[in-house]
Design an enzyme around this catalytic site. Structure first.
Site, PDB file in Angstrom:
ATOM      1  N   HIS A  89     -35.607  22.265  -0.725  1.00  0.00           N
ATOM      2  CA  HIS A  89     -34.743  23.508  -1.171  1.00  0.00           C
ATOM      3  C   HIS A  89     -35.401  24.152   0.103  1.00  0.00           C
ATOM      4  O   HIS A  89     -37.072  24.643  -0.458  1.00  0.00           O
ATOM      5  CB  HIS A  89     -35.092  23.860  -1.935  1.00  0.00           C
ATOM      6  CG  HIS A  89     -33.371  25.606  -2.392  1.00  0.00           C
ATOM      7  ND1 HIS A  89     -33.716  26.543  -1.905  1.00  0.00           N
ATOM      8  CD2 HIS A  89     -32.492  25.062  -3.053  1.00  0.00           C
ATOM      9  CE1 HIS A  89     -32.678  27.575  -1.994  1.00  0.00           C
ATOM     10  NE2 HIS A  89     -31.790  26.960  -2.333  1.00  0.00           N
ATOM     11  N   GLU A 159     -27.229  23.372   3.934  1.00  0.00           N
ATOM     12  CA  GLU A 159     -27.421  24.924   3.760  1.00  0.00           C
ATOM     13  C   GLU A 159     -28.120  25.817   4.560  1.00  0.00           C
ATOM     14  O   GLU A 159     -28.884  25.895   4.419  1.00  0.00           O
ATOM     15  CB  GLU A 159     -28.162  24.568   2.193  1.00  0.00           C
ATOM     16  CG  GLU A 159     -28.370  26.360   1.346  1.00  0.00           C
ATOM     17  CD  GLU A 159     -29.048  26.100   0.235  1.00  0.00           C
ATOM     18  OE1 GLU A 159     -27.804  26.187  -0.552  1.00  0.00           O
ATOM     19  OE2 GLU A 159     -29.942  26.441  -0.132  1.00  0.00           O
TER      20      GLU A 159
END
Ligand code: PGA
Length: 245
Positions: A89, A159
């Site tokens: 992430h 993302e």
């Protein structure tokens, strides 16, 4: 094929009481055709063990076991019943995680039996399309050499960092998303081969909510979502789940 709804709770909520309440509320939401995966902070992970929910985590140790104070290993998570783990992430990369570490974590997760949800995404979209080069490099360096038998477990979460809700720029346009997912799929064909690449699920993350989720699937072609903000409040999460029914 069910839609993956991966809730990234990040560092929330800040009490056990609220975690118990939220999990109970979320477990009661009916969402046919959707797999609800809750990636709670480590301390709340065991609470997610409910029939209607799938347990996830937000990170895993780069070490397999031993003298590493404060670390939580892939095997520990697997033994709790965790199925998915978010890796790479952008908020962890900001704390210093690089591709080497992420690659190692992917391998730890896979050998313990966890499905890695690997985040990739550009910082910004330049008009010359340099971000395509960045994505190509990311995918090559993260997935080259992953054993073929493990590839079907991998989930790629596209993302774009600029689209995360904290950036206040909103989600990606679904048509642009479609182009990008086709590009990612094509690169994965080059990296792991056609047959294997088609088994990898590709989902989208970045400002997903009840207003845009349906289009992200219909027009954008995503196979699911990685959701931060809209997953952290049960009422918002319910709205999101209902919007894709
Ligand atoms: P967001 O977060 O849904 O709040 O944009 C997504 C994420 O950071 O995984």
């Amino acid at each position: 094929m069910s839609i993956l709804m991966i809730a990234n709770w990040k560092a929330t909520p800040d009490s056990l009481k609220v975690a118990i309440k939220n999990i109970s509320l979320i477990s009661k939401i009916s969402s046919p055709g959707v797999s609800k995966i809750i990636c709670a902070p480590f301390v709340f992970v065991p609470l997610v063990k409910q029939r209607s929910l799938i347990m996830g985590a937000q990170d895993v140790s780069v070490f397999s076991e031993g003298a590493h104070t404060g670390e939580v290993t892939a095997k520990m998570l697997f033994s709790l019943g965790v199925k998915y783990v978010i890796l790479g992430h952008s908020e962890r990369r900001k704390m210093g995680e690089d591709r080497e570490i992420i690659k190692e974590k992917i391998s730890r997760a896979l050998s313990a039996g966890l499905a890695p949800v690997v985040c990739v995404g550009e910082k910004e979209r330049d008009s010359d399309g340099e971000f395509f080069g960045f994505l190509r490099e990311e995918l090559h360096s993260l997935f080259k050499g992953v054993p073929k038998k493990n590839l079907s477990k991998i989930v790629i979460a596209y993302e774009p960092i600029w689209a995360i809700s904290t950036e206040n720029k909103g989600a990606i346009d679904p048509h642009i998303l479609r182009e990008t997912l086709v590009f990612i799929r094509k690169i994965m064909h080059d990296v792991v081969g056609n047959k294997e690449a088609s088994k990898i699920k590709i989902i989208y993350g970045g400002s997903v909510d009840h207003r845009n989720a349906k289009e992200i699937i219909k027009e954008g072609g995503a196979e699911g979502f990685l959701v931060g903000k809209a997953s952290q409040t049960p009422a918002l999460f319910e709205k999101l789940l209902k919007s894709i029914r």
